[in-house]
Design a protein around this motif. Structure first.
Motif, PDB file in Angstrom:
ATOM      1  N   ARG A 279      19.476  69.628 -16.676  1.00 37.28           N
ATOM      2  CA  ARG A 279      18.224  70.365 -16.873  1.00 37.28           C
ATOM      3  C   ARG A 279      17.114  69.494 -16.332  1.00 37.28           C
TER       4      ARG A 279
ATOM      5  N   LEU B 273      19.355  70.315 -10.828  1.00 36.49           N
ATOM      6  CA  LEU B 273      20.739  70.362 -10.340  1.00 36.49           C
ATOM      7  C   LEU B 273      20.808  69.867  -8.900  1.00 36.49           C
TER       8      LEU B 273
ATOM      9  N   MET C 247      18.686  77.444 -18.801  1.00 36.78           N
ATOM     10  CA  MET C 247      18.342  76.115 -19.291  1.00 36.78           C
ATOM     11  C   MET C 247      17.063  76.106 -20.111  1.00 36.78           C
TER      12      MET C 247
ATOM     13  N   SER D  44      24.503  74.256 -15.848  1.00 35.06           N
ATOM     14  CA  SER D  44      23.125  74.229 -15.392  1.00 35.06           C
ATOM     15  C   SER D  44      22.752  75.601 -14.856  1.00 35.06           C
TER      16      SER D  44
END
Length: 170
Positions: free
Chosen positions: A143, A88, A113, A81
């Motif tokens: 994401r 996240l 991302m 991520s």
């Protein structure tokens, strides 16, 4: 409006524009974008997505990763991520608030991302994780939300193949 234009105009994208030009003796050529056809770009993205799905389907790879055994409680997660992604932070909060008190070990592998580099960066992180397979139970790609064009990198055939062939659940 303007957000749609910002989402559509990314490096490497195909767009259809209606423009007018004028020439000024002192300032040179001027190009004015009067209109943009989002259907053209979105149609091209969908065409590429379908080609990726068809290629993986022909090779029986569409659900290859899903056929892997998934632990009842995966406790060691490799996370791919962006380290600043709101998604996240939300993901971590959900794991920490699990009602069973499971302690999970998370290792972040930072990657873009969205944008033109995201597919290659995510694939590179998968290769890094593959060198440490015994350290993890699964891989999670995190994401946050986004528009169709923001998520286009996830339809990339090379990335889809890397996930399909990965020896741990992704």
């Amino acid at each position: 409006g303007l957000k749609l234009v910002r989402d559509l105009l990314r490096e490497g994208m195909s767009v259809r524009l209606k423009v007018t030009t004028s020439y000024h003796q002192r300032y040179g050529l001027r190009l004015v974008v009067e209109d943009i056809d989002p259907a053209h770009t979105l149609g091209e993205l969908e065409r590429r997505r379908q080609l990726t799905l068809e290629a993986l389907s022909r090779e029986n790879l569409l659900d290859a990763n899903a056929r892997l055994s998934f632990p009842i409680v995966p406790r060691r997660l490799a996370i791919i991520s962006s380290d600043t992604a709101a998604g996240l932070a939300d993901f971590r909060e959900q794991l920490e608030a699990n009602p069973y008190g499971y302690q999970l070990r998370l290792q972040l592998y930072p990657a873009a991302m969205q944008g033109t580099q995201s597919s290659s960066e995510i694939t590179a992180r998968l290769r890094q994780i593959a060198r440490r397979l015994t350290d993890y139970d699964a891989v999670v790609i995190v994401r946050g939300g986004g528009g169709r064009t923001d998520l286009a990198a996830f339809d990339d055939e090379a990335l889809a193949r890397a996930v399909a062939a990965f020896p741990l659940p992704v």
